[in-house]
Design a protein around this motif. Sequence first.
Motif, PDB file in Angstrom:
ATOM      1  N   THR A 254       0.789  -1.233   0.000  1.00  0.00           N
ATOM      2  CA  THR A 254       0.000   0.000   0.000  1.00  0.00           C
ATOM      3  C   THR A 254       0.820   1.282   0.000  1.00  0.00           C
ATOM      4  O   THR A 254       0.369   2.306  -0.516  1.00  0.00           O
ATOM      5  N   GLU A 255       2.016   1.258   0.568  1.00  0.00           N
ATOM      6  CA  GLU A 255       2.807   2.495   0.697  1.00  0.00           C
ATOM      7  C   GLU A 255       3.059   3.193  -0.638  1.00  0.00           C
ATOM      8  O   GLU A 255       2.959   4.415  -0.731  1.00  0.00           O
ATOM      9  N   LYS A 258       0.331   5.604  -1.648  1.00  0.00           N
ATOM     10  CA  LYS A 258       0.349   6.899  -0.973  1.00  0.00           C
ATOM     11  C   LYS A 258       1.276   7.852  -1.729  1.00  0.00           C
ATOM     12  O   LYS A 258       0.970   9.031  -1.906  1.00  0.00           O
ATOM     13  N   MET A 292      -6.143   7.339   1.997  1.00  0.00           N
ATOM     14  CA  MET A 292      -4.791   7.740   1.601  1.00  0.00           C
ATOM     15  C   MET A 292      -4.790   9.140   1.003  1.00  0.00           C
ATOM     16  O   MET A 292      -3.917   9.963   1.313  1.00  0.00           O
ATOM     17  N   ARG A 293      -5.780   9.400   0.134  1.00  0.00           N
ATOM     18  CA  ARG A 293      -5.866  10.715  -0.507  1.00  0.00           C
ATOM     19  C   ARG A 293      -6.046  11.823   0.522  1.00  0.00           C
ATOM     20  O   ARG A 293      -5.455  12.896   0.395  1.00  0.00           O
ATOM     21  N   VAL A 296      -2.811  13.047   2.081  1.00  0.00           N
ATOM     22  CA  VAL A 296      -1.792  13.703   1.261  1.00  0.00           C
ATOM     23  C   VAL A 296      -1.631  15.154   1.699  1.00  0.00           C
ATOM     24  O   VAL A 296      -2.622  15.881   1.847  1.00  0.00           O
TER      25      VAL A 296
END
Length: 298
Positions: A254-255, A258, A292-293, A296
């Motif tokens: 998953t990283e 991001k 995740m968004r 940011v």
Amino acid sequence: MAKKTSPGKPRLAKPRLGAHVPTSGGMAKRSIDYATIIKAEAIQVFASNPRGWAMPNPNPEADQAFREKAEALDIAVYVHAPFLINLGSPTEGTYKNSLASTEYSLKRGRDIGALGVVIHTGSAVDEGHVEKAWKQIAKGMAPILDKLQENDPWLLLEPTAGQGQSLVRKLDDLKNYFDALQWHPKVGVCLDTCHVFAAGHDIKKKGGMKATLDLLVEVAGIERIQLIHANDSMDICGSLKDRHQNLGDGEIGTEPFKELLAHPAVKNAPLILETPGEEPEHGKEVALLKKMRAGVKK
């Protein structure tokens, strides 16, 4: 095209997030219902059989119903053309069918209000056919692209996993494709994270996704990066195997996603899932990407 946000409506966060959705049962019903359940902001559909050359006659009433529902829900729409398309094929029948299918897919994209139509970059099949492949792509696609109007969908080139005599083994090779298409202003890129990883771009390591996107910007230009297929991979980097996995369950993890969401190149390029499963799985993955968004840094 997707409906513009009204002045009184909150602005949608970018990039948009969604998934490839089924069409069986009708796009206006099944596809839109699916998008609503998974809370998609963008969707991708097949406008014809993805594994055949058949080009069914459109249904204007059904197309209009789909467009109206997508616009009302502010869902951006994309079309994936059939997998059989290979503009670089040395087989005359495959080449001619590929041109016809590409033109048909662009027309269907226009019919349903799609912003882009995705085709795989394909293969020369035989090592000795590479030079001729670029020539036939240039010759066959020129009249098709010349018909495109400003409001028509983009033609989006999707590099494959680099196997065999792939015309785009690494992202640098996209330059050859754009040269063949004379850098037409309606030709862009759809980056598939599983494909690019399989082809040998190590987006798993820290900074690897950013470096890969930086390279894509250098090769194609940021304005041509129009869509992302957000897929994890069942196989390791450089495997040349195109086997998608759910986000976080594969070799990419998953990283890197991001890192992808933080890159300016994808701000206006929706992320579309092409991962295993249906509404439950895709709903969780869309929610994960939204989380995740939201994290940011602006």
